[in-house]
Motif scaffolding. Sequence first.
Motif, mmCIF file in Angstrom:
data_model
loop_
_atom_site.group_PDB
_atom_site.id
_atom_site.type_symbol
_atom_site.label_atom_id
_atom_site.label_comp_id
_atom_site.label_asym_id
_atom_site.label_seq_id
_atom_site.Cartn_x
_atom_site.Cartn_y
_atom_site.Cartn_z
ATOM 1 N N VAL A 140 -16.005 1.699 7.185
ATOM 2 C CA VAL A 140 -14.842 2.432 6.706
ATOM 3 C C VAL A 140 -13.625 2.062 7.530
ATOM 4 O O VAL A 140 -13.727 1.813 8.739
ATOM 5 C CB VAL A 140 -15.088 3.963 6.760
ATOM 6 N N ALA A 141 -12.474 1.974 6.851
ATOM 7 C CA ALA A 141 -11.189 1.777 7.525
ATOM 8 C C ALA A 141 -10.267 2.908 7.068
ATOM 9 O O ALA A 141 -10.140 3.164 5.875
ATOM 10 C CB ALA A 141 -10.591 0.417 7.167
ATOM 11 N N VAL A 165 -5.645 2.953 11.243
ATOM 12 C CA VAL A 165 -5.647 3.634 12.540
ATOM 13 C C VAL A 165 -7.037 3.705 13.159
ATOM 14 O O VAL A 165 -7.171 3.966 14.360
ATOM 15 C CB VAL A 165 -5.068 5.060 12.406
ATOM 16 N N GLU A 166 -8.070 3.465 12.348
ATOM 17 C CA GLU A 166 -9.434 3.533 12.874
ATOM 18 C C GLU A 166 -10.364 2.837 11.890
ATOM 19 O O GLU A 166 -10.209 2.958 10.679
ATOM 20 C CB GLU A 166 -9.864 4.989 13.069
ATOM 21 N N SER A 167 -11.341 2.087 12.408
ATOM 22 C CA SER A 167 -12.305 1.416 11.542
ATOM 23 C C SER A 167 -13.617 1.235 12.291
ATOM 24 O O SER A 167 -13.661 1.250 13.519
ATOM 25 C CB SER A 167 -11.764 0.062 11.073
ATOM 26 N N GLY A 168 -14.676 1.056 11.523
ATOM 27 C CA GLY A 168 -15.993 0.871 12.114
ATOM 28 C C GLY A 168 -17.076 1.225 11.121
ATOM 29 O O GLY A 168 -16.812 1.474 9.941
ATOM 30 N N GLY A 221 -15.137 0.895 2.800
ATOM 31 C CA GLY A 221 -14.406 2.029 2.267
ATOM 32 C C GLY A 221 -13.038 2.121 2.913
ATOM 33 O O GLY A 221 -12.927 2.156 4.141
ATOM 34 N N LEU A 222 -11.991 2.127 2.088
ATOM 35 C CA LEU A 222 -10.614 2.241 2.577
ATOM 36 C C LEU A 222 -10.113 3.631 2.202
ATOM 37 O O LEU A 222 -9.949 3.937 1.023
ATOM 38 C CB LEU A 222 -9.744 1.150 1.957
ATOM 39 N N VAL A 223 -9.913 4.487 3.213
ATOM 40 C CA VAL A 223 -9.586 5.885 2.933
ATOM 41 C C VAL A 223 -8.234 6.254 3.518
ATOM 42 O O VAL A 223 -7.748 5.629 4.466
ATOM 43 C CB VAL A 223 -10.677 6.839 3.496
#
Length: 613
Positions: free
Chosen positions: A260-261, A269-272, A39-41
Motif C-alpha cells: 500500500v502507498a 507519505v507512507e508505503s510498505g 493499493g494507492l489510498v
Amino acid sequence: MEDAVIDVRNLKIEFFPEEQHLIAVNGINFTIPKGKTLGLVGESGSGKSVTALGLMGLIPNPGRVSSGEIYFRPPEEKSAVNLLALPETQRRQYRGGKIAMIFQEPMSSLNPVYTIGFQITEAILQHQSVSPSEARRQATARLQEVKLIPSDEELKETALIEDNTLSEVEVNRQINEYKRTFLERYPHQLSGGQLQRVMIAIAISCNPTLLIADEPTTALDVTVQKTILDLLRELSQARGMSMLFITHDLGVVAEIADEVAVMYQGKIVESGDIRSIFSDPQHPYTKGLLACRPRLDQQVDYLPTVADFLNGQTDTKPEPPVQVQTWDNSEDKNDDSLSVDTSINSAPLLTVQNLQVGFPIKGVFGKRKRYAMAVNGVSFTVYRGETLGLVGESGCGKSTLARAILRLIDPLQGKIRFNRNDITHLSGKQLRHLRRQMQIVFQNPYNSLNPRLTIGKTILEPLTIHKRYQNARQRKERVVYLLERVGLSADDIKRYPHEFSGGQRQRICVARALALNPEFIICDESVSALDVSVQAQVLNLLKELQEEFELTYIFISHDLSVVKFISDRVMVMNKGKIEEIGKAETIYKTPGSDYTRQLIDAIPSIEKKFLVS
C-alpha cells in the motif's frame, strides 16, 4: 527492480489554469512487481486518480506531466521503456492494450447508445488483428471469465434440465442464442455490479500486463463489492497480471493489495507491505485514515477525523464549530393543522403498519397485469430521539420505503402514522405542512443541489416557500446560523455548489434539511459517496445535530459498520420485507438471519484480515 512491471520515478503532474498553478502530483515514486497489487489510498484530491491518468497518458488540459519517468516492461519485451519519452502514436499502442483501466462509475464509462457486445469487440479490434467474428467470440469468453455469462458447461446443463429431450445440436443452438442476446444488451439493462463486470471484461480483453482499477467498487453494495474484489483477485492470480488499485477505503485495500502507498496532497507519505502499514502506521495521515473508519468490533460515541491526527488532537473530542444557539420554535408548536400531540415524549413518532408499495407492470395493449412489489407488508416503529438504521442491498426497497414514508410516492396498502396522525392519504395544505416536519438528505450531494443557485438561496428557499420568520433579515440570520452550525461560514453564502467539495456539499444538504426545524429526517445513503475521513465528519455532525435539535433519524445504508456506529436500532431489509430488527449491537453480535450474516461477512475489515487491535 528487475521484476517490476511499472517503475514510477519522481513523477510530477501540474495544472496551469488561468487563475492559479496547481501541483496535483509532486514527485512520487513506486514500483509494482509482476503479479502483485499495489493499493494507492488517500482522500479525494490527494492525487490518486491523476496519477492513474498520468500512467495512461490521459491527463486532461490544462494539465501535463512536468517531470519524471514511467518505465514499463511487458513480459515479452527484454527491456523497460519510458512511456513519457514515446510519441503519442506509440503510446497509444500500450494504452488499453498492455495497460488497461477500470473507471469508478461504469454507467458513465460505457456508451449508452451501443450494446455491451459492440463495446467489448471494439476494444479487441482496436488492439488485435482478428476478424469481427473472432472478436465476438473473445468478447463472449471474457464475459464468461468475469462470470457474467455462465460457462458453456453450465449453459448446457441448464438447457438439459429444462428439457432433457433436446439434441446436442439444439442445445448448442440455444447456448449460442443466449450468448448472442446477452451481447446485444444495452448498459441500462444491467445492474451496477453487472456493468462493472463489463468494464473489467473490456479491460482484460487484450490481456494487459497492468490493470489500473480506479475506485471500482465505491458505488456498489458490500456484497457486490466483495464479489468484484474476489473476481479481480482471481483474474490477477490466473493471468499473472499486476494491478494498481485506487481507493479511499483502507478496508478494501486490506482485502486485495499486497502493498500500500498512502497519498496526501500529491505526495506518497507512507508505503510498505499491508501488514506493517496497518499494524504500525507512522504518518499521522495514515493513522487518521485508519481511525476514522467505523469498526464493527468497537462502539464509540465519536469518530476521530484525519484533521484530529494532523493537528495532534486525538485524545479529546473537538468542540462544536460554533456556540450552540437556541431558536424559537413557537411557530411549529402553535400550528395545530395536524393536531400534533407532543405531550407524551415517550410515544412513537412514526408508526408504519403493513405498508405495501408496488409499481405496475403493464401487459398487452397497455392493460395493467400485476405489480412489482418494492415494499411488501412492512411494519415497524420509530421512537422520538432515536436513530433507526435501515440496511440492505440495492433493490431491497430501502429508498422506496423512505419515499413512501415522506409521501413522495403513494402506498398501495397499509398505514403511516406520524405524531399519532394518519398521514397515509394526506394531500394539499396538510401535506405541505408535513413537509416542514419531515425532511430527507439524499445520497449524492452533487445531484442534490441546484447548480444555478448559490447555497444561500438554496437554504433560503424552503424558508421562503413556507413563509418562516417575519422578514428577510431573520431568514438570512437563520441561513447564516445553519451554515456555521454545519462547519461552513457566512462568507460562503454567495458561492455556488461547484465551488465546494463533496463533503462540504453534503453539509449544505444537511443545513437545508434543518432549515424548517423538522422533527424527523431520513438520511438515504447520505455518506456512501464520501471519503472515509469526510464520512466521519458528517456522521459526527449528524450525531451532534440530533442532540441539539432533538432530531429523529432513519439512517439508510448498505454498510452495516456505518449503521452500527450511528444507530440505536437496526432494521434489515431484503426483497421488500424485514429480515430482522433489533439493537445495533445485538444485530451485529448475534444476527438472526443468514442474509444479515452475509452482509456482515461482506464488509471489508482490516481487523478481520490482520487481527489489528
